[in-house]
Each structure stands twice: as structure tokens, then as C-alpha cells.
Design a protein around this motif. Sequence first.
Motif, mmCIF file in Angstrom:
data_model
loop_
_atom_site.group_PDB
_atom_site.id
_atom_site.type_symbol
_atom_site.label_atom_id
_atom_site.label_comp_id
_atom_site.label_asym_id
_atom_site.label_seq_id
_atom_site.Cartn_x
_atom_site.Cartn_y
_atom_site.Cartn_z
ATOM 1 N N UNK A 155 -5.491 -115.024 -20.415
ATOM 2 C CA UNK A 155 -6.410 -113.899 -20.479
ATOM 3 C C UNK A 155 -6.387 -113.260 -19.106
ATOM 4 N N UNK A 156 -5.919 -111.996 -19.086
ATOM 5 C CA UNK A 156 -5.749 -111.261 -17.836
ATOM 6 C C UNK A 156 -6.871 -110.237 -17.726
ATOM 7 N N UNK A 157 -7.798 -110.453 -16.798
ATOM 8 C CA UNK A 157 -8.919 -109.522 -16.657
ATOM 9 C C UNK A 157 -8.458 -108.136 -16.211
ATOM 10 N N UNK A 175 -7.317 -110.184 -10.002
ATOM 11 C CA UNK A 175 -5.938 -110.605 -10.210
ATOM 12 C C UNK A 175 -5.849 -112.035 -10.733
ATOM 13 N N UNK A 176 -6.968 -112.679 -11.032
ATOM 14 C CA UNK A 176 -6.916 -114.033 -11.567
ATOM 15 C C UNK A 176 -6.652 -114.008 -13.067
ATOM 16 N N UNK A 177 -5.849 -114.968 -13.520
ATOM 17 C CA UNK A 177 -5.477 -115.088 -14.917
ATOM 18 C C UNK A 177 -6.010 -116.417 -15.421
ATOM 19 N N UNK A 199 -2.563 -114.123 -10.275
ATOM 20 C CA UNK A 199 -1.438 -113.650 -11.083
ATOM 21 C C UNK A 199 -0.106 -114.048 -10.455
ATOM 22 N N UNK A 200 0.005 -113.932 -9.146
ATOM 23 C CA UNK A 200 1.260 -114.273 -8.458
ATOM 24 C C UNK A 200 1.650 -115.732 -8.711
ATOM 25 N N UNK A 201 0.671 -116.616 -8.744
ATOM 26 C CA UNK A 201 0.945 -118.030 -9.002
ATOM 27 C C UNK A 201 1.221 -118.271 -10.487
ATOM 28 N N UNK A 259 8.211 -108.315 -17.138
ATOM 29 C CA UNK A 259 6.923 -108.836 -17.582
ATOM 30 C C UNK A 259 5.781 -108.191 -16.790
ATOM 31 N N UNK A 260 5.904 -108.165 -15.466
ATOM 32 C CA UNK A 260 4.837 -107.602 -14.634
ATOM 33 C C UNK A 260 4.652 -106.111 -14.885
ATOM 34 N N UNK A 261 5.755 -105.391 -15.079
ATOM 35 C CA UNK A 261 5.654 -103.954 -15.354
ATOM 36 C C UNK A 261 4.933 -103.718 -16.678
ATOM 37 N N UNK A 262 5.302 -104.481 -17.692
ATOM 38 C CA UNK A 262 4.656 -104.302 -19.000
ATOM 39 C C UNK A 262 3.195 -104.748 -18.968
#
Length: 188
Positions: A24-26, A30-32, A53-55, A68-71
Amino acid sequence: MNPATTDPDTLAAALALAGIGLWQCPASGRDVHVSAVFNRQLGLGEIARDLPLEQAVEHLHPQDRPLFLARLEQRDLVSALRLRIRHSSGIWHWFQVDGQPLANGDMLLTFKDISEFKQVEAAALDSQIRYRGLYAHSPLAVILWNREGRITDWNRRAEAMFGWLSHEVIGKPIHRLLLQEQVRSAFN
């Protein structure tokens, strides 16, 4: 049972039973939130956790990560995306990732391990390549036809043996080319 009123724990249990990991990406921050099932899929333990997100994306294959990051940034993961994620053993697994924007602006991502499917797909492709090689260079005439008796394949040896090139016979009824008239009805 109305899915909108289903207990979140019941939904999480159903997804876990199906072997589907969740992120779940808020919309803000940037925390997932990474589900326990996703961590288990990668051999990372049994605990759901929040990660930057980076981790969270560091296990993604380097070639798949930018897409993935772009989408994710565009909130365009509603259509399936297939990507590789490294298991804790070091082996790359294939995942189908689907996304759904939520009413609060968050993005919900599901991760289904499709590694077995990709292995079967690769084996089928390998088998097809081998078959094509054997077929093309066989010392025997190989003729394939469909249920209607129409020629679908005609190899080089068949060309040499019968005198017709493959493009001349593909789609034609085999019994009219190769059988005498008195045995055609028995063939049919």
C-alpha cells in the motif's frame, strides 16, 4: 457478502490464502506498507512492515525498476506489469503486479508470483525451437493438417518429394493433393 463491508482482516486472509502479496503506497509520503505475504514470497520473514520506497524497491531487477517507479509515480499500474524480484536466496522470481488507486489517493499493489508460469513458457519456447529445427532439417517429409484436412505445414523434404513449395499447398485439402479419388472418401 458485500466486498465494501467485508472485514479487512478477512480480505487480507483471502489474499494470503491465494498467495498474493500487497503493497500500500500512500499518496503522501514515501513509506510503503509491505504485507507479510509479500515478505514471505521473497523469503524475508513473516512480518508486515513499513519501508521507505527506495528500500522497498531494492529487490526489483535493475532493468525493471525504472519502469515500475515511473508507472507507480504516474499511478498507472492498473494494467498488469510483469517484473523480476530477487528472492532472499538470490534467485530472480517473476511477479505480475497489478495496481488499484484507492479513494484516499493511496495505491494498492498486488504481487502474484508467476515464476512457474514463466518457466513453463520458457520450456515451451525451447521445445518449439527444437521442434522447428528438427522439422526443417528432417530427412523425412513432414506434412501437418488441421481437422478439416487442410495443410498447415509442409517441410523442405515434402517440397522435394512431392514437387510443390509450401506456399503452394498451405491451406489446400491434403486428400485432393495426395490421394487418388477412389480413396478420398475413406480418408474423410
